[in-house]
Design a protein around this motif. Structure first.
Motif, PDB file in Angstrom:
ATOM      1  N   ASP A 213      71.663 -17.917 -45.582  1.00  0.00           N
ATOM      2  CA  ASP A 213      72.502 -17.420 -46.665  1.00  0.00           C
ATOM      3  C   ASP A 213      73.140 -16.070 -46.375  1.00  0.00           C
ATOM      4  O   ASP A 213      74.335 -15.906 -46.526  1.00  0.00           O
TER       5      ASP A 213
ATOM      6  N   ARG B 165      74.239  -7.942 -54.197  1.00  0.00           N
ATOM      7  CA  ARG B 165      74.159  -7.834 -52.745  1.00  0.00           C
ATOM      8  C   ARG B 165      75.447  -8.302 -52.101  1.00  0.00           C
ATOM      9  O   ARG B 165      75.837  -7.828 -51.045  1.00  0.00           O
TER      10      ARG B 165
ATOM     11  N   ALA C 152      79.415 -14.059 -55.124  1.00  0.00           N
ATOM     12  CA  ALA C 152      78.676 -15.268 -55.474  1.00  0.00           C
ATOM     13  C   ALA C 152      78.811 -16.323 -54.377  1.00  0.00           C
ATOM     14  O   ALA C 152      77.849 -17.020 -54.069  1.00  0.00           O
ATOM     15  N   PHE C 153      80.015 -16.454 -53.805  1.00  0.00           N
ATOM     16  CA  PHE C 153      80.244 -17.469 -52.769  1.00  0.00           C
ATOM     17  C   PHE C 153      80.796 -16.794 -51.522  1.00  0.00           C
ATOM     18  O   PHE C 153      82.020 -16.732 -51.338  1.00  0.00           O
TER      19      PHE C 153
ATOM     20  N   ILE D  99      85.297 -13.808 -60.698  1.00  0.00           N
ATOM     21  CA  ILE D  99      84.825 -14.130 -62.050  1.00  0.00           C
ATOM     22  C   ILE D  99      83.354 -14.521 -62.004  1.00  0.00           C
ATOM     23  O   ILE D  99      82.522 -14.003 -62.760  1.00  0.00           O
ATOM     24  N   VAL D 100      83.014 -15.446 -61.095  1.00  0.00           N
ATOM     25  CA  VAL D 100      81.624 -15.902 -61.036  1.00  0.00           C
ATOM     26  C   VAL D 100      80.703 -14.742 -60.671  1.00  0.00           C
ATOM     27  O   VAL D 100      79.612 -14.591 -61.240  1.00  0.00           O
TER      28      VAL D 100
ATOM     29  N   VAL E 131      80.241 -12.509 -63.734  1.00  0.00           N
ATOM     30  CA  VAL E 131      79.474 -13.141 -64.804  1.00  0.00           C
ATOM     31  C   VAL E 131      78.016 -13.320 -64.408  1.00  0.00           C
ATOM     32  O   VAL E 131      77.109 -13.109 -65.205  1.00  0.00           O
ATOM     33  N   ARG E 132      77.761 -13.686 -63.158  1.00  0.00           N
ATOM     34  CA  ARG E 132      76.415 -14.117 -62.775  1.00  0.00           C
ATOM     35  C   ARG E 132      75.587 -13.082 -62.027  1.00  0.00           C
ATOM     36  O   ARG E 132      74.370 -13.173 -62.026  1.00  0.00           O
ATOM     37  N   LEU E 133      76.207 -12.171 -61.307  1.00  0.00           N
ATOM     38  CA  LEU E 133      75.413 -11.358 -60.386  1.00  0.00           C
ATOM     39  C   LEU E 133      75.296  -9.889 -60.789  1.00  0.00           C
ATOM     40  O   LEU E 133      74.949  -9.049 -59.960  1.00  0.00           O
ATOM     41  N   ARG E 134      75.575  -9.564 -62.040  1.00  0.00           N
ATOM     42  CA  ARG E 134      75.402  -8.172 -62.453  1.00  0.00           C
ATOM     43  C   ARG E 134      73.922  -7.798 -62.455  1.00  0.00           C
ATOM     44  O   ARG E 134      73.051  -8.648 -62.646  1.00  0.00           O
TER      45      ARG E 134
ATOM     46  N   HIS F 245      70.543  -6.669 -63.986  1.00  0.00           N
ATOM     47  CA  HIS F 245      70.096  -7.202 -65.274  1.00  0.00           C
ATOM     48  C   HIS F 245      70.400  -6.289 -66.445  1.00  0.00           C
ATOM     49  O   HIS F 245      70.703  -6.740 -67.538  1.00  0.00           O
TER      50      HIS F 245
END
Lengths: 611, 253
Positions: free
Chosen positions: A77, A172, A175-176, A243-244, A247-250, A252
Motif C-alpha cells: 500500500d 498520511r 485516499a487513492f 473529495i474522498v 471526507v474520509r481521511l481527516r 479524528h
C-alpha cells in the motif's frame, strides 16, 4: 544512460511513440481492409494519438499495480521510494508530496510555454498591420495560449491541493494514491497532444472551439480536442480523490468547521471539477465525432444545433473559472492571518462562501451566450444568477479587509503577492457585473474589455496566490527558503506592469477593440496603447524569469530553513522541513480554532501524547 | 445484506427483478397506447430507484463506520465505495449531457428503430442485472458455486447485449451515424453506453477469474461488489436511454 532509461517518463515517451505509430498503422490497415484508400490523415492521427497516450501510461508504469490486481495479486500500500532520490520525480511515485511537486513543475513548464505564446502574439499586436506572423499562426498561438494556460492552471491548483490537503488534515496520503499518480501522468500525454496541434496545421477557433468553425478547422483542432479531453480526466479523477480524502481521511478530532480554509476551497473546487468537467469533454468529443463520422450534432443542415454546443461547453467552462480561482482565494484566506497575526475574520462564512460560489457557479453558464441567439427568456434569469455570485465573493472580500484591519502586517514576499492578489481580483470582480448585465454586455461582448476582466480575475485569483503559495511553502517542500530580494524584485516587476496592462486592455476594449483579432485599423488610434501593453507584458515575463533565477539560486546558494519559518499554527509547520515521507509519525489532534493568531496560549493542533 | 439468510436474499433479488420486469412491460404498453413522456419518465425513475436501492445498495454509503481505524479493511471498504459512487456521479454527467443533446435535437420524436430488438436487448440487460445481484449475494454468503455460475451468466448476457446493439441494431438501422440528428444521437448514445458495457464485461471476466481462483471471501470481496454496482449503474443508464431512444414520442419517418 542506464539511469535515464529507467526513468518512467523516458519509458513512457518511448511507448507513446510506439503506440502512436501502431495506432496510425492500425487505422490504415482497417481502411485498407474495408476497401477504402489506406491513408486518411484525420482518423489515423486521432486514433494514433489516443493509443499513444494509453501506451504512455503503460510505459510509465502507472498501470502496473492495477494490472496486478486484475491478475489477482496483492500489492503493497505505501511504498517508500525516497531512496530513489531525484529519480522518483520522473516515475510513478505514490507519495502525494512527490506528485504535488510533479504537478507543480509541469504546471510551471506549461505556464512558461503558454506565456511565450502570449509574448509572441502580443509583439505582433504592438503595431497595427501584420508584422511577422501569418494569420493562421496568430490564431493558433492565441488559441493555444488560452488552453495551455488553462491546463497549466488546472495542474497548478492540483499541485497545491495534492501537496497540502493530506498534510493539512493530518492524513498520511491521499485516499487513492495510484489514482492520484494516474491523474498526474495522464496530463503529460495530454499536454503533448495539445501542443502537437502546432505542428499539425494549427487551428483558428480560440480556446472555445465553437462549431461550425471548429468543424472546418485544420487537423490541429482534433489534437486540441483530444488533449483537452485527456487533461479533463486528470482534473476529474484528481477532484474525486480530493473529495474522498477530505471526507474520509481527516484526523479524528478535525471537525468540518475546524478544517483549514484551503481544504474547504479544495473541496468546493473538486465538486465542480468532478462533475462539470465531463461536459467540456463531451462537447469536444461530439465535435470530434462530427468531424470523424459526419455526425450532425451541430450541423443545422443535418438537423443539428450549434447553440447546443455552447450550452454544453459553457456548463463546464464557466464553473471552470471558479475551479481556477477558488483554491487561490483559499490560499489568500489561509496566509493572510499568518502575516497579519490576527484571527481570520468570519471563518464559517468564508468556508461556506467557497461552497456557495461553487454551487451558484453551476447556474450561470449562459451569460456567455447573451449574443449567441439563444432563447430570449433565458437571458434575464442568467443575468440575475450571475450577479448573485458577487454575494459569496463579497463575503470573502469583507473577511480579508476585516482580517487585515489593525493587524501587525509583515511584508514578506508571500504577503506582497497576497495583497496584490486581493487588489487585482477586486479589479477583476468589479469589471464583471458590466459583462453580466445584458444591456452592457451586448456592447462589451467579444471586446478587449472581456480580455482585461478575465486576466484580472486569473491573476488575482490564481497567479498571485500561486506565487505566494510557492514562496510560502517552498521551505516545506525543499528545506530551503527562496531568496527574498529576488522575490521582491519579481513582485515589483509583475504586479504593477500587469495591472497597467489589464487596465489598458479594458480601455481599448471600451473604445471598440475586438478580441481574438490579429490586426486592427491604425485609424482607431490604438497603436500607443498596444505598444505600452506589449512592454508591460515583457516586464511581466521578466518577472517570471527572475522567479526561475531565484529557483536556481536557492537550489545552489539558499540558506537551509527547516523550522517554522512563518511562525504558523498550521500542522505541517509543526514538524521539520522537508516533510517526512509519511507526514506525521504521531496522530494529529485538533485542540483549537485554526486561525486564532495573536491570542495568547491558544493552539490549533498537537500531536498524540504531546502535552 | 449479510444479516438475512441466503435464500431470503435470493428471494428478494428475484422479487425486485419481477417488479422491474413488470415495470418494463408497463412502460412498453404505456408507450404504445398513451405515450405521455412524463409517465415514461416516472416509470424509469421507479425502476432506477429499485435498482439503486436493492441492487446497488446505495444505503451502504450512509451507514456509520464500525471502526475509526483508517487502515482497517472495513474503513477502506467504505472509502472505496464513496470513491466509486463519486465516479458514477461524474459519469452521469456524460450520459446526462448526451440525454440533453437528444432532448434538444429530437424532442418528442425518436429514431426509427426496430422495437423488437430494443425490447430484447433491454430484457437481456435486465436479466443480467438479476444474475449479477445473485452472484454478489452468493459471494456474500460464501456460495462460491452459485457465484461462479451467476457471474458467468451475467458475462454471457453482457456479450449478448453488445451483439444485440452493435451487431444487430447498428446494422439494421435504416440510417448511418452521418444521417441527420437521429443518427448522431442514436449512435453516440448507444456507443457511449456500449463502451461502458464492454468495460463492464472485461471487469466481469476479471472478477470471474479471480473468484474461481479463490481470491474473494464472504468478508472481503470488494472486487465483486464494485463490479456488481458498476454493472447495475450501466443498467440504470439504459433504464433511461431505452425509453429515450425507443419509446418517447413518435418515430421519425
Amino acid at each position: 544512460m542506464k539511469t535515464i532509461l529507467s526513468l518512467g517518463l523516458v519509458r513512457g515517451l518511448a511507448w507513446e511513440i510506439l503506440g502512436t505509430a501502431l495506432g496510425i498503422g492500425f487505422v490504415a490497415l482497417v481502411r485498407a481492409l474495408m476497401g477504402l484508400p489506406a491513408w486518411k490523415a484525420e482518423p489515423a492521427v486521432v486514433f494514433g494519438a489516443l493509443l499513444g497516450a494509453l501506451f504512455f501510461l503503460y510505459g510509465v508504469g502507472i498501470l502496473n499495480d492495477w494490472l496486478k490486481w486484475a491478475a489477482g495479486e496483492e500489492t503493497e500500500d505505501h511504498l517508500d521510494d525516497s531512496h530513489l532520490g531525484w529519480r522518483r520525480y520522473f516515475g510513478p511515485s505514490l507519495d502525494h508530496k512527490v506528485i504535488g511537486i510533479q504537478y507543480l513543475v509541469l504546471s510551471l513548464l506549461l505556464m512558461s510555454v503558454g506565456g511565450l505564446f502570449a509574448l509572441i502574439f502580443r509583439t505582433e499586436l504592438a503595431r497595427s498591420q501584420m508584422q511577422f506572423l501569418t494569420l493562421n499562426q496568430y490564431n493558433t498561438l492565441m488559441s493555444l495560449h488560452g488552453m495551455v494556460m488553462i491546463i497549466s492552471i488546472l495542474l497548478g491548483i492540483s499541485a497545491f491541493m495534492n501537496y497540502l490537503v493530506p498534510m493539512l488534515i493530518g492524513a498520511r496520503d491521499m485516499a487513492f494514491p495510484r489514482l492520484n499518480s494516474f491523474s498526474f501522468w495522464i496530463a503529460v500525454p495530454a499536454g503533448l497532444i495539445l501542443l502537437s496541434s502546432l505542428f499539425l496545421g494549427g487551428f483558428d477557433t480560440g480556446w472555445t472551439g465553437y462549431p461550425p468553425l471548429s468543424v472546418r478547422a485544420p487537423l490541429g483542432m482534433q489534437m486540441f480536442f483530444l488533449g483537452v479531453s485527456l487533461a479533463g480526466f486528470s482534473s476529474i479523477l484528481g477532484g474525486l480523490n480530493i473529495i474522498v480524502t477530505v471526507v474520509r481521511l481527516r484526523a479524528h478530532s478535525m471537525t468540518a468547521f475546524r478544517m483549514p480554509i484551503f481544504v474547504w476551497a479544495a473541496l468546493a473546487t473538486s465538486v465542480i471539477s468532478l462533475t462539470a468537467t465531463q461536459l467540456i469533454g463531451l462537447s469536444f468529443q461530439m465535435v470530434m465525432l462530427q468531424r470523424l463520422f459526419g455526425m450532425g450534432f451541430f450541423d443545422p443542415a443535418k438537423g443539428g444545433n450549434p447553440i447546443l454546443f455552447q450550452h454544453l461547453f459553457w456548463f463546464y467552462s464557466h464553473p471552470a473559472v471558479y475551479i481556477f480561482v477558488l483554491p487561490g482565494l483559499g490560499i489568500i484566506s489561509e496566509l493572510l492571518p499568518v502575516f497579519v497575526r490576527k484571527p481570520l475574520f468570519g471563518y464559517r462564512w468564508v468556508a461556506m462562501s467557497s461552497l456557495g460560489i461553487a454551487l451558484v457557479g453551476f447556474l450561470v453558464w449562459a451569460h456567455h451566450m447573451f449574443t449567441s441567439g439563444m432563447a430570449e427568456y433565458l437571458r434575464v434569469p442568467f443575468m440575475y444568477s450571475t450577479l448573485l455570485v458577487a454575494v459569496p465573493t463579497g463575503v470573502k472580500f469583507f473577511s480579508w479587509v476585516a482580517t487585515v484591519w489593525r493587524g501587525k502586517i509583515s511584508f514578506d514576499t508571500p504577503m506582497l503577492f497576497i495583497l496584490a492578489g486581493i487588489i487585482v481580483f477586486l479589479l477583476g470582480g468589479l469589471s464583471g457585473p458590466p459583462n453580466a448585465t445584458i444591456s452592457t454586455d451586448l456592447h462589451l461582448h467579444d471586446t478587449y474589455f472581456i480580455v482585461g476582466h478575465f486576466h484580472d480575475t486569473m491573476y488575482g485569483g490564481y497567479i498571485f496566490p500561486f506565487f505566494a503559495a510557492i514562496f510560502y511553502w517552498y521551505p516545506k517542500m525543499t528545506g530551503k527558503r527562496l531568496n527574498e530580494t529576488l522575490g521582491k524584485l519579481q513582485f515589483w516587476l509583475i504586479a504593477p506592469s500587469f495591472t497597467v496592462m489589464s487596465l489598458l486592455m479594458m480601455r481599448v476594449g471600451l473604445l471598440g477593440m475586438r478580441r481574438r483579432i490579429a490586426d486592427y485599423d491604425p485609424a482607431l488610434g490604438f497603436d500607443p496603447y498596444h505598444l505600452v501593453m506589449t512592454i508591460m507584458a515583457f516586464l511581466t515575463a521578466l518577472g517570471v524569469i527572475v522567479f526561475f533565477i531565484n529557483l536556481i539560486y536557492t537550489h545552489f546558494k539558499g540558506q537551509p530553513a527547516t523550522g517554522n519559518v512563518w511562525n504558523s499554527r498550521s500542522p505541517e509547520w509543526q514538524v521539520p522541513s522537508p516533510m517526512p515521507v509519511h507526514n506525521y509519525d504521531r496522530e494529529l489532534e485538533v485542540v483549537g480554532e485554526p486561525y486564532d493568531y495573536g491570542l495568547p496560549g491558544s493552539r490549533y493542533v498537537k500531536f498524540h501524547g504531546e502535552a | 445484506m449479510a444479516h438475512i439468510t441466503k435464500s431470503a436474499a435470493f428471494r428478494l433479488g428475484l422479487l425486485v427483478f419481477g417488479a422491474l420486469a413488470a415495470l418494463t412491460v408497463v412502460e412498453f404498453v404505456l408507450a404504445l397506447y398513451l405515450n405521455i413522456w412524463q409517465l415514461l419518465l416516472l416509470v424509469a425513475i421507479l425502476k432506477a430507484g429499485l435498482v439503486l436501492y436493492y441492487y446497488m445498495h446505495i444505503y451502504r454509503l450512509f451507514q456509520a463506520d464500525t471502526t475509526l481505524d483508517h487502515n482497517s479493511y472495513a474503513y477502506k471498504l467504505a472509502t472505496n465505495r464513496l470513491g466509486l459512487w463519486l465516479f458514477f456521479i461524474s459519469d452521469s454527467f456524460v450520459f446526462g449531457g448526451l440525454m440533453i443533446a437528444r432532448i434538444n435535437l429530437l424532442g418528442l420524436t425518436h429514431p426509427h428503430l426496430e422495437q423488437t430488438v430494443g425490447l430484447i436487448v433491454t430484457a437481456v440487460l435486465l436479466i443480467s442485472s438479476f444474475f449479477m445481484n445473485r452472484a454478489e449475494t452468493a459471494m456474500a454468503h460464501g456460495d462460491r458455486k452459485q457465484f461462479a455460475i451467476s457471474t458467468a451468466i451475467t458475462l454471457a448476457l453482457g456479450i449478448l447485449f453488445l451483439i444485440g446493439v452493435v451487431g444487430v441494431e447498428w446494422q439494421i438501422a435504416p440510417f448511418g451515424p452521418g444521417d441527420g440528428a437521429q443518427g448522431a444521437v442514436f449512435y453516440s448514445m448507444t456507443g457511449f453506453h456500449a463502451f461502458h458495457v464492454l468495460t463492464g464485461v472485461i471487469f466481469l471476466a476479471i472478477v470471474l477469474r479471480n473468484g474461481l481462483r479463490g481470491r474473494y471471501s464472504p468478508e472481503k470481496h470488494w472486487g465483486v461488489e464494485a463490479c456488481a454496482i458498476y454493472w447495475h449503474f450501466v443498467d440504470v443508464v439504459w433504464i433511461f436511454y431505452y425509453p429515450a431512444l425507443y419509446l418517447v414520442g413518435t418515430a421519425i419517418a
